[in-house]
Design an enzyme around this catalytic site. Structure first.
Site, PDB file in Angstrom:
ATOM      1  N   HIS A 220       0.858  -1.184   0.000  1.00 16.74           N
ATOM      2  CA  HIS A 220       0.000   0.000   0.000  1.00 16.74           C
ATOM      3  C   HIS A 220       0.896   1.236   0.000  1.00 16.74           C
ATOM      4  O   HIS A 220       1.959   1.255   0.649  1.00 16.74           O
ATOM      5  CB  HIS A 220      -0.931  -0.003   1.217  1.00 16.74           C
ATOM      6  CG  HIS A 220      -2.107  -0.910   1.032  1.00 16.74           C
ATOM      7  ND1 HIS A 220      -3.345  -0.649   1.557  1.00 16.74           N
ATOM      8  CD2 HIS A 220      -2.231  -2.067   0.323  1.00 16.74           C
ATOM      9  CE1 HIS A 220      -4.186  -1.614   1.203  1.00 16.74           C
ATOM     10  NE2 HIS A 220      -3.532  -2.479   0.467  1.00 16.74           N
ATOM     11  N   GLU A 222       1.043   4.228   1.292  1.00 17.41           N
ATOM     12  CA  GLU A 222       1.501   4.903   2.514  1.00 17.41           C
ATOM     13  C   GLU A 222       2.654   4.156   3.150  1.00 17.41           C
ATOM     14  O   GLU A 222       3.650   4.752   3.603  1.00 17.41           O
ATOM     15  CB  GLU A 222       0.389   4.970   3.566  1.00 17.41           C
ATOM     16  CG  GLU A 222      -0.882   5.641   3.173  1.00 17.41           C
ATOM     17  CD  GLU A 222      -1.886   4.676   2.526  1.00 17.41           C
ATOM     18  OE1 GLU A 222      -1.481   3.876   1.658  1.00 17.41           O
ATOM     19  OE2 GLU A 222      -3.065   4.731   2.875  1.00 17.41           O
ATOM     20  N   ARG A 227       8.517   3.114   4.141  1.00 16.36           N
ATOM     21  CA  ARG A 227       9.663   2.213   3.971  1.00 16.36           C
ATOM     22  C   ARG A 227      10.771   2.917   3.181  1.00 16.36           C
ATOM     23  O   ARG A 227      11.939   2.823   3.501  1.00 16.36           O
ATOM     24  CB  ARG A 227       9.250   0.964   3.170  1.00 16.36           C
ATOM     25  CG  ARG A 227       8.748  -0.151   4.013  1.00 16.36           C
ATOM     26  CD  ARG A 227       8.610  -1.439   3.213  1.00 16.36           C
ATOM     27  NE  ARG A 227       8.370  -2.523   4.127  1.00 16.36           N
ATOM     28  CZ  ARG A 227       9.312  -3.327   4.630  1.00 16.36           C
ATOM     29  NH1 ARG A 227      10.569  -3.205   4.245  1.00 16.36           N
ATOM     30  NH2 ARG A 227       9.011  -4.261   5.486  1.00 16.36           N
ATOM     31  N   CYS A 269      -6.635   2.920   4.197  1.00 20.32           N
ATOM     32  CA  CYS A 269      -7.596   1.838   4.419  1.00 20.32           C
ATOM     33  C   CYS A 269      -7.730   1.554   5.910  1.00 20.32           C
ATOM     34  O   CYS A 269      -6.878   1.915   6.699  1.00 20.32           O
ATOM     35  CB  CYS A 269      -7.151   0.585   3.666  1.00 20.32           C
ATOM     36  SG  CYS A 269      -5.567  -0.071   4.197  1.00 20.32           S
ATOM     37  N   LYS A 330      -1.640   0.861  11.143  1.00 21.02           N
ATOM     38  CA  LYS A 330      -0.177   0.989  11.153  1.00 21.02           C
ATOM     39  C   LYS A 330       0.251   2.431  11.415  1.00 21.02           C
ATOM     40  O   LYS A 330       1.191   2.682  12.154  1.00 21.02           O
ATOM     41  CB  LYS A 330       0.405   0.497   9.817  1.00 21.02           C
ATOM     42  CG  LYS A 330       0.377  -1.013   9.674  1.00 21.02           C
ATOM     43  CD  LYS A 330       1.126  -1.457   8.424  1.00 21.02           C
ATOM     44  CE  LYS A 330       1.262  -2.979   8.398  1.00 21.02           C
ATOM     45  NZ  LYS A 330       1.966  -3.456   7.187  1.00 21.02           N
ATOM     46  N   LYS A 467      16.086  -7.833  15.531  1.00 20.48           N
ATOM     47  CA  LYS A 467      14.900  -7.006  15.741  1.00 20.48           C
ATOM     48  C   LYS A 467      14.483  -7.003  17.217  1.00 20.48           C
ATOM     49  O   LYS A 467      14.171  -5.966  17.789  1.00 20.48           O
ATOM     50  CB  LYS A 467      13.780  -7.575  14.862  1.00 20.48           C
ATOM     51  CG  LYS A 467      12.522  -6.766  14.809  1.00 20.48           C
ATOM     52  CD  LYS A 467      11.593  -7.364  13.745  1.00 20.48           C
ATOM     53  CE  LYS A 467      10.174  -6.911  13.945  1.00 20.48           C
ATOM     54  NZ  LYS A 467       9.277  -7.411  12.895  1.00 20.48           N
ATOM     55  N   ARG A 473      12.009  -0.638  21.830  1.00 21.29           N
ATOM     56  CA  ARG A 473      11.097  -0.520  20.686  1.00 21.29           C
ATOM     57  C   ARG A 473      10.047  -1.634  20.720  1.00 21.29           C
ATOM     58  O   ARG A 473       8.859  -1.397  20.485  1.00 21.29           O
ATOM     59  CB  ARG A 473      11.888  -0.575  19.382  1.00 21.29           C
ATOM     60  CG  ARG A 473      11.050  -0.446  18.145  1.00 21.29           C
ATOM     61  CD  ARG A 473      11.901  -0.236  16.903  1.00 21.29           C
ATOM     62  NE  ARG A 473      11.075  -0.023  15.744  1.00 21.29           N
ATOM     63  CZ  ARG A 473      10.653  -1.003  14.948  1.00 21.29           C
ATOM     64  NH1 ARG A 473      10.990  -2.249  15.194  1.00 21.29           N
ATOM     65  NH2 ARG A 473       9.886  -0.731  13.905  1.00 21.29           N
TER      66      ARG A 473
HETATM   67 ZN   LIG Z   1      -3.892   0.845   2.935  1.00 21.15          ZN
END
Ligand SMILES: [Zn+2]
Length: 499
Positions: A220, A222, A227, A269, A330, A467, A473
């Site tokens: 998507h 956004e 990224r 979305c 997100k 990670k 985080r």
């Molecule tokens: Zn989306």
């Protein structure tokens, strides 16, 4: 202490109470615990808002927000004072929003009309935000920033001359649509688009079993724009005299004077766009959840009557499931964690998006999705909604158009362009099989790790181990996910760091 009939003007915000006066209000509140009267709470909130302490002001606004929900009879004055409180906090967009909500209920309220005018005047004449447009420098109010950003992004997109990557007209005559998103830096009076990305696709969860960090699952626009921003700052780290990135005491920092905005051509979305979506549907019967997915998951647009809930990315109901969360969710989480991904977060100070520039979003939906859901969270950086006029985007979704299968990635300052298809470089996808080395995207986790290893050694064996080593985080993400609730995890996509 004040008459309900006469609201204070903006000027009165500058006159703090003495601490003795504020104490009296606080004592009154405490004497009425556990159920202080609405009027007592209201008085204390106003005292807090007038104070010079940011913490007090925020507390005052929080009390008013509670009253707004609980006391219908006080709605009008609460909205007025919420507007004043938001103004004092520097949140001009909320200040306008509240007084506009009041004017919807009471269009003839002269004091509210005056407050709205005062807010506009203040924002403009104090030059709180100045932005250059097309060579000339013009101080503009906050309402115009969205338009300046939209114009700059769309001009940059339209000026990009490339053979593939933008929506096309197919050989059968069908036109394609897509969503465009851009991370924009506002520096002084200039708007700098940093990244541009398009895309509407997401890959099924099953791809994670063979991706090994080489496939980008969520395409998507956004999410790709964010990224790509991470790619950009990693690349800037390797430059000697980067304008954008500086190294300070071991950590990297993005240009401090820059404010970041995320521009999108459609409402993201998920929760933010649910009302917009239901208005477009012929029937408003809520769709039912399918029986084969856990009931806790709100898949795509199912049960669109449920608001304020975490959703997966929308997709055709017969498609393989992706547990990838909606863009609304997100983006909401990133108000807490910032926009650095696992790789950049290991070397960067936190970076936040300040403005979301998007049209066709209801103020109330924005507030529910981004502010209300996080109202009990501490230290989250509230997104501010900006709208725009002069929409010159040529590839909006409309009847008869098909979604473009590809995604365009464009890093504006460094002039990088890449086209993605199915999560890898366009033309190199092998169905249901791991991608070949060298076909992965600039913005896949594998490439991020490769770039980081050129900046510093990574003392871990696998991506997941790396990670999870960023304990702070991970903890912050957990807090955010618990606050939003029902954050169903995707499968892991791990790979060894040194092979
Ligand atoms: Zn989306």
């Amino acid at each position: 202490m004040f008459s309900k009939a006469v609201y204070p003007a903006l000027e009165e915000l500058k006159e703090p109470l003495t601490w003795q006066q504020l104490n009296i209000l606080q004592n009154q509140l405490q004497s009425e615990e556990p159920n202080p009267s609405p009027q007592t709470q209201f008085n204390y909130a106003w005292g807090l808002i007038k104070s010079d302490s940011h913490k007090n002001q925020q507390q005052g606004v929080d009390i008013l927000l509670q009253l707004y929900k609980a006391e219908i009879s006080m709605k009008r004055e609460v909205l007025y004072y919420l507007s004043l409180g938001s103004f004092k906090l520097g949140d001009y967009s909320d200040a306008k929003r509240y007084v506009e909500m009041l004017l919807k209920i009471e269009p003839g309220n002269a004091q509210a009309q005056q407050l709205l005018k005062d807010i506009d005047d203040k924002v403009t004449t104090d030059g709180l935000i100045g932005i250059g447009i097309a060579g000339g420098v013009l101080a503009v109010g906050i309402g115009l920033i969205g338009t300046c950003i939209a114009k700059t992004v769309l001009r940059t997109f339209n000026d990009l001359r490339i053979n593939s990557g933008k929506p096309t007209i197919r050989s059968n005559g069908v036109k394609e649509w897509t969503v465009l998103a851009s991370v924009v830096a506002i520096v002084g009076e200039q708007i700098h688009p940093i990244t541009l990305a398009t895309g509407v696709k997401v890959l099924p969860n099953s791809v994670r079993s063979y991706s090994r960090g080489m496939i980008v699952h969520d395409m998507h626009a956004e999410i790709l724009a964010l990224r790509l921003f991470n790619f950009f700052i990693l690349e800037e780290c390797t430059k000697k005299d980067s304008f954008w990135v500086k190294q300070l005491e071991g950590k990297f920092r993005f240009l401090e004077t820059a404010q970041l905005a995320l521009f999108v051509t459609e409402p993201p979305c998920g929760d933010l766009s649910m009302k917009n979506l239901s208005a477009l549907l012929a029937s408003n019967e809520p769709w039912l959840n399918e029986t084969n997915s856990p009931s806790i998951i709100h898949r795509g647009r199912n049960n669109f009557g449920d608001l304020g809930v975490v959703r997966t990315k929308p997709g055709r109901s017969d498609s393989l499931i992706s547990y990838s969360k909606s863009c609304s969710d997100k983006l909401c989480l990133r108000q807490l964690t910032g926009i650095c991904n696992a790789t950049t977060a290991s070397i960067f100070e936190k970076i936040f998006i300040r403005y979301l520039v998007v049209n066709n979003v209801d103020d109330e939906d924005f507030h529910r999705c981004f502010i209300e859901r996080f109202q009990n969270a501490t230290n989250f950086q509230k997104l501010i909604l900006l709208k725009y006029d002069h929409d010159e985007y040529k590839y909006h979704k409309c009847n008869g158009r098909e979604p473009s299968p590809v995604s365009l990635l464009y890093v504006v300052p460094n002039n990088h362009v890449q086209v993605l298809n199915n999560g890898v470089k366009s033309g190199s996808n092998v169905k249901n099989k791991p991608p070949k080395m060298g076909t992965e995207s600039l913005v896949c986790n594998r490439n991020f790790i490769k770039m980081l290893s050129q900046i510093q050694r990574i003392p871990h064996n696998s991506y997941l181990e790396f990670k999870r080593s960023n304990v702070n985080r991970e903890r912050l993400k957990d807090v955010g996910k618990k606050t939003l609730q029902n954050w169903w995890p995707t499968d892991d996509d791990d790979f060894p760091l040194y092979t």
